[in-house]
Design a protein around this motif. Structure first.
Motif, PDB file in Angstrom:
ATOM      1  N   ARG A  64       0.845  -1.035   0.129  1.00 11.29           N
ATOM      2  CA  ARG A  64       0.053   0.017  -0.035  1.00 11.29           C
ATOM      3  C   ARG A  64       0.772   1.300  -0.230  1.00 11.29           C
ATOM      4  N   ILE A  65       0.285   2.460  -0.601  1.00 14.29           N
ATOM      5  CA  ILE A  65       0.964   3.562  -0.212  1.00 14.29           C
ATOM      6  C   ILE A  65       0.263   4.511   0.573  1.00 14.29           C
ATOM      7  N   ALA A  66       1.228   4.543   2.054  1.00 11.85           N
ATOM      8  CA  ALA A  66       0.439   5.062   3.040  1.00 11.85           C
ATOM      9  C   ALA A  66       0.432   6.588   3.045  1.00 11.85           C
ATOM     10  N   ALA A  67       1.440   7.153   2.377  1.00  5.91           N
ATOM     11  CA  ALA A  67       1.391   8.574   1.942  1.00  5.91           C
ATOM     12  C   ALA A  67       2.307   8.627   0.825  1.00  5.91           C
ATOM     13  N   THR A  68       2.024   9.766  -0.095  1.00  7.71           N
ATOM     14  CA  THR A  68       2.911  10.301  -1.115  1.00  7.71           C
ATOM     15  C   THR A  68       2.889  11.545  -1.573  1.00  7.71           C
ATOM     16  N   THR A  69       3.904  12.177  -2.208  1.00  4.07           N
ATOM     17  CA  THR A  69       4.070  13.422  -2.592  1.00  4.07           C
ATOM     18  C   THR A  69       4.372  13.506  -4.085  1.00  4.07           C
ATOM     19  N   LYS A  70       3.869  12.315  -4.698  1.00  4.23           N
ATOM     20  CA  LYS A  70       4.011  12.450  -6.249  1.00  4.23           C
ATOM     21  C   LYS A  70       3.327  13.390  -6.899  1.00  4.23           C
ATOM     22  N   PRO A  71       2.025  13.724  -6.345  1.00  4.50           N
ATOM     23  CA  PRO A  71       1.257  14.937  -7.238  1.00  4.50           C
ATOM     24  C   PRO A  71       2.065  16.088  -7.017  1.00  4.50           C
ATOM     25  N   ALA A  72       2.946  16.333  -6.039  1.00  2.46           N
ATOM     26  CA  ALA A  72       3.821  17.474  -6.225  1.00  2.46           C
ATOM     27  C   ALA A  72       5.040  17.349  -6.624  1.00  2.46           C
ATOM     28  N   LYS A  73       5.218  16.028  -7.411  1.00  2.00           N
ATOM     29  CA  LYS A  73       6.375  15.816  -8.298  1.00  2.00           C
ATOM     30  C   LYS A  73       7.405  15.594  -7.299  1.00  2.00           C
ATOM     31  N   PHE A  74       7.294  15.202  -5.894  1.00  2.00           N
ATOM     32  CA  PHE A  74       7.995  14.815  -5.134  1.00  2.00           C
ATOM     33  C   PHE A  74       9.099  15.899  -4.573  1.00  2.00           C
ATOM     34  N   THR A  75       8.683  17.078  -4.623  1.00  2.00           N
ATOM     35  CA  THR A  75       9.337  18.268  -4.164  1.00  2.00           C
ATOM     36  C   THR A  75       8.998  18.523  -2.718  1.00  2.00           C
ATOM     37  N   THR A  76       8.136  17.875  -2.061  1.00  2.00           N
ATOM     38  CA  THR A  76       7.996  18.492  -0.574  1.00  2.00           C
ATOM     39  C   THR A  76       7.678  16.804  -0.112  1.00  2.00           C
ATOM     40  N   LEU A  77       7.251  17.093   1.455  1.00  2.00           N
ATOM     41  CA  LEU A  77       7.095  15.765   2.186  1.00  2.00           C
ATOM     42  C   LEU A  77       5.542  16.088   2.605  1.00  2.00           C
ATOM     43  N   PRO A  78       5.178  14.670   3.064  1.00  2.00           N
ATOM     44  CA  PRO A  78       3.601  14.713   3.570  1.00  2.00           C
ATOM     45  C   PRO A  78       3.711  15.362   4.882  1.00  2.00           C
ATOM     46  N   LYS A  79       2.463  16.007   5.152  1.00  2.00           N
ATOM     47  CA  LYS A  79       2.215  16.566   6.445  1.00  2.00           C
ATOM     48  C   LYS A  79       1.753  15.362   7.501  1.00  2.00           C
ATOM     49  N   ALA A  80       1.923  15.299   8.791  1.00  2.00           N
ATOM     50  CA  ALA A  80       1.252  14.375   9.589  1.00  2.00           C
ATOM     51  C   ALA A  80       0.088  13.917   9.234  1.00  2.00           C
ATOM     52  N   ASP A  81      -1.027  14.639   9.214  1.00  2.00           N
ATOM     53  CA  ASP A  81      -2.280  14.140   8.819  1.00  2.00           C
ATOM     54  C   ASP A  81      -2.469  13.672   7.544  1.00  2.00           C
ATOM     55  N   GLU A  82      -1.637  13.567   6.672  1.00  2.00           N
ATOM     56  CA  GLU A  82      -1.693  13.045   5.476  1.00  2.00           C
ATOM     57  C   GLU A  82      -1.280  11.706   5.254  1.00  2.00           C
ATOM     58  N   TYR A  83      -0.820  11.040   6.347  1.00  2.00           N
ATOM     59  CA  TYR A  83      -0.465   9.563   6.224  1.00  2.00           C
ATOM     60  C   TYR A  83      -1.653   8.739   6.668  1.00  2.00           C
ATOM     61  N   ASP A  84      -1.714   7.455   5.903  1.00  2.00           N
ATOM     62  CA  ASP A  84      -2.873   6.625   6.147  1.00  2.00           C
ATOM     63  C   ASP A  84      -2.214   5.178   6.435  1.00  2.00           C
ATOM     64  N   PHE A  85      -1.826   4.981   7.669  1.00  2.00           N
ATOM     65  CA  PHE A  85      -1.122   3.563   7.895  1.00  2.00           C
ATOM     66  C   PHE A  85      -2.326   2.596   8.023  1.00  2.00           C
ATOM     67  N   SER A  86      -2.117   1.423   7.713  1.00  2.00           N
ATOM     68  CA  SER A  86      -2.952   0.352   7.788  1.00  2.00           C
ATOM     69  C   SER A  86      -2.960  -0.230   9.271  1.00  2.00           C
ATOM     70  N   LYS A  87      -3.625  -0.921   9.772  1.00  2.00           N
ATOM     71  CA  LYS A  87      -3.605  -1.197  11.175  1.00  2.00           C
ATOM     72  C   LYS A  87      -2.563  -2.289  11.642  1.00  2.00           C
ATOM     73  N   ASP A  88      -2.319  -3.219  10.714  1.00  2.00           N
ATOM     74  CA  ASP A  88      -1.487  -4.440  11.268  1.00  2.00           C
ATOM     75  C   ASP A  88      -0.715  -4.752  10.037  1.00  2.00           C
ATOM     76  N   ALA A  89       0.067  -3.895   9.431  1.00  2.00           N
ATOM     77  CA  ALA A  89       0.902  -4.200   8.361  1.00  2.00           C
ATOM     78  C   ALA A  89       2.161  -4.829   8.766  1.00  2.00           C
ATOM     79  N   ALA A  90       2.824  -5.642   8.123  1.00  2.00           N
ATOM     80  CA  ALA A  90       3.917  -6.389   8.195  1.00  2.00           C
ATOM     81  C   ALA A  90       5.079  -5.321   8.758  1.00  2.00           C
ATOM     82  N   TYR A  91       5.165  -4.277   7.928  1.00  2.00           N
ATOM     83  CA  TYR A  91       6.026  -3.032   8.227  1.00  2.00           C
ATOM     84  C   TYR A  91       5.591  -1.702   7.406  1.00  2.00           C
ATOM     85  N   VAL A  92       6.085  -0.570   8.030  1.00  6.48           N
ATOM     86  CA  VAL A  92       5.900   0.821   7.450  1.00  6.48           C
ATOM     87  C   VAL A  92       7.613   1.070   6.811  1.00  6.48           C
TER      88      VAL A  92
END
Lengths: 407, 407
Positions: free
Chosen positions: B144-172
């Motif tokens: 899964r993609i938990a957060a990405t800045t691809k729409p901004a052509k990778f010129t910035t970082l996600p903000k804390a509230d833009e992350y969507d982590f799954s509950k029981d991932a094998a890892y992040v």
């Protein structure tokens, strides 16, 4: 105590000695490559300087070993051990794609010739990677032992009629020189019963050879009969970190496509030969220093050592000198040569056991005092091992032979 | 034309510059290590000399980065790209063993934070390796993609509230510094909204970080919150060929056992962290020269650069000097800094685009004439990139800043 290089004879089993003129050039390149003001480890691997280094290395390697044009030469990472896995993964993918139409794809056999520790490990890895994706499911392959000298404790080689190849294996695998006991298939054009029986391998079955410890020590017999030949650098080529993989180009396959067909194990992208080949070995940052020194060694072998014929001649003289001294000492009851069958004896790793309580320590202490280094046998078998890789001079070998005769 | 090292300012993105005193020492060691009469690449990797080198490197690395005792430090091969696969394979095996009793084992999610080219590639590899073992069968994982800045052509970082982590991932998974555009998570103890949101990752989910390009440039925030941190050597540590993997010891699992349970992809033996750890990184011949130079760099960073605090201070000063010059030039319309958000800017890779037809070439030609090297941006994005790794001096950066101001 401090020693200079000329006081030392290094018989290391690998990492092995390197030619002094190469090391001197490399030491300069480390600080300033070719007047760029930048060291060779600090240059971009995509810049023109490194491109010239790696392309020069490939061209010289092709020239030395007469690698045919339908083979790719790859500079990979991870050592020979990584190739135990990569060979299996790529050849299973190639096999799967050949049988792309089969809905009931049956796992192929993979045939191993087991003549020592390294081919044993390669076979074990094939067994591991064949584990089915679910308990009770079809395995990915059926590893077989086509011939082995395990009953003889790996101190000889199979004879031609002792091989039992399966008809339609995904590949046949052998290790040309086993470093621990020192058994090596007889050289090019040998009529010996111990020569590798290429003509017994069924037509169309790819042949894979681990050449790690005899690569560049002499010509490769029937190179065009092989599908893959690989070799870690750290014996006759350069510092550890790079592994040469020579692959017939029809075996550079898209493993992702093969994975989608099912029935093969997952292939990490870094293990895919096609990815490496498509990117001219620069898919990711390569081990630039190991490649640089290898390039210098290849240049040196061509310019100063008379190419592969010249190298082979000296290696033969080195082996003859040491085995003659050992056979003489054995006749006097002083020691025992591990590999008795002359046609199975390695020219690269020569092993023997000193007879008599406490005499081995005496031998090693005396050797140490004379500047002979790294003569202890592999920890799994003990005894003495002298490795006579390309950078070991005939003079060093003669000095060791004299010591053995006098001991 | 021929240059000396002091005429050149090397801003390479990697392989990067190395400290001159280290290179001088390495050049000597190449011919004769510590008076042994044998060069460092010719010593046995199992001998006492190399053992002291690798153990010293590990101890100094632990000291510099305050690596807790319940983490193993591995010296692996194959670069960061190999870790894209290895991280996936080992953590899926660890997950499978945790759920050993489940007969209906469900593929776990694996959560990727995609902020540039490297994390994209890591995600793509997880997708590849998730391909089911047979068409229509259960995949090995659900990337899964938990957060990405691809729409901004990778010129910035996600903000804390833009992350969507799954509950029981094998890892992040995240990449601390993306070298192509030059975005880097804000440093230790940052209160910035761009800081990596460790507290949003569900408890017990392992966190993996690719630290390749910012490793050793400053302290690692919340190191004990990570499961795995890895880094290719070729930025701040040493020559390419070795990759450091810091793994929490409970994740060193027997992948063969996990494979037998089913539901995970095959793990090549060389990729198994436990094998490397059990053999103290000497399962097979390691890249001895890369490890040796890395050991010298670590010693140098501790003895001459004031440890990680001293390094971080200089790196901050370098970044501040260059960004100040760039912001000033941008205000005058001469160029555009790629990463506008200050908290997302990398201190290691600083990217900008020269405004005006033909002006980029003019800039690069002028830079070349002044001894500035390797300033061209990555071939995928173009523009200019100055990489300010540890061995780039504040003086070099000031010289570049002056040139930019005057341009």
């Amino acid at each position: 105590m401090s020693f200079s290089r000329d006081q030392i004879h290094n018989f290391a089993a690998g990492p092995s000695p390197l030619p002094e003129p190469v090391l001197e050039k490399a030491a300069k390149g480390l600080l300033n490559y070719d007047g760029t003001g930048i060291g060779v480890c600090e240059l971009s691997h995509r810049g023109k300087e490194f491109k010239a280094i790696i392309e020069g290395a490939e061209a010289n390697l092709r020239k030395l070993l007469q690698v045919p044009d339908d083979y790719a030469v790859l500079f990979s990472q991870g050592g020979g051990t990584t190739q135990f896995s990569s060979v299996f993964l790529n050849l299973l993918a190639a096999r799967r794609l050949k049988h792309a139409d089969e809905t009931n794809y049956a796992p192929p056999t993979v045939d191993y010739v087991v003549t020592g520790s390294w081919s044993s490990k390669a076979y074990q890895e094939a067994v591991r990677l064949s584990i089915p994706p679910a308990p009770g499911a079809q395995p990915f392959a059926e590893p077989r032992i086509a011939a082995t000298t395990k009953p003889a404790k790996f101190t000889t080689l199979p004879k031609a009629d002792e091989y039992d190849f399966s008809k339609d294996a995904a590949y046949v695998y052998y290790c040309e020189n086993e470093t621990i006991n020192g058994v090596e298939f007889p050289g090019p054009d040998s009529q010996s019963p111990y020569a590798f029986p290429f003509d017994r391998v069924p037509d169309g079955v790819p042949i894979v050879a681990d050449y790690s410890s005899s690569f560049l020590s002499r010509p490769i017999p029937q190179i065009e009969r092989h599908a893959i030949i690989y070799a870690g650098a750290q014996k006759n080529l350069g510092p550890p970190g790079v592994t040469i993989v020579i692959v017939r180009k029809d075996l550079l396959v898209d493993t992702t496509e093969a994975m989608k067909l099912g029935g093969i194990p997952a292939v990490p992208i870094q293990s895919e030969f096609k990815t490496l080949a498509d990117n001219k070995s620069l898919y990711n940052t390569p081990p630039v220093f190991s490649i640089y020194v290898s390039a210098l060694v290849l240049e040196y072998l061509l310019a100063e050592r008379g190419g592969i014929a010249g190298i082979a001649e000296v290696n033969r003289a080195k082996g003859d000198a040491l085995y003659a001294a050992l056979d003489e000492a054995e006749a006097k009851g002083k020691l025992r040569v591990v590999v008795q069958e002359k046609d199975a004896r390695s020219l690269m790793n020569i092993t023997f056991v000193i007879e008599g309580e406490g005499r081995e320590k005496e031998f090693l202490d005396g050797a140490e005092a004379r500047g002979f280094r790294q003569l202890k046998g592999h920890r799994s078998v003990g005894g003495i091992r002298a490795s006579l890789y390309n950078a070991v001079t005939l003079e060093s070998v003669k000095a060791l032979a004299e010591y053995i005769k006098a001991f």
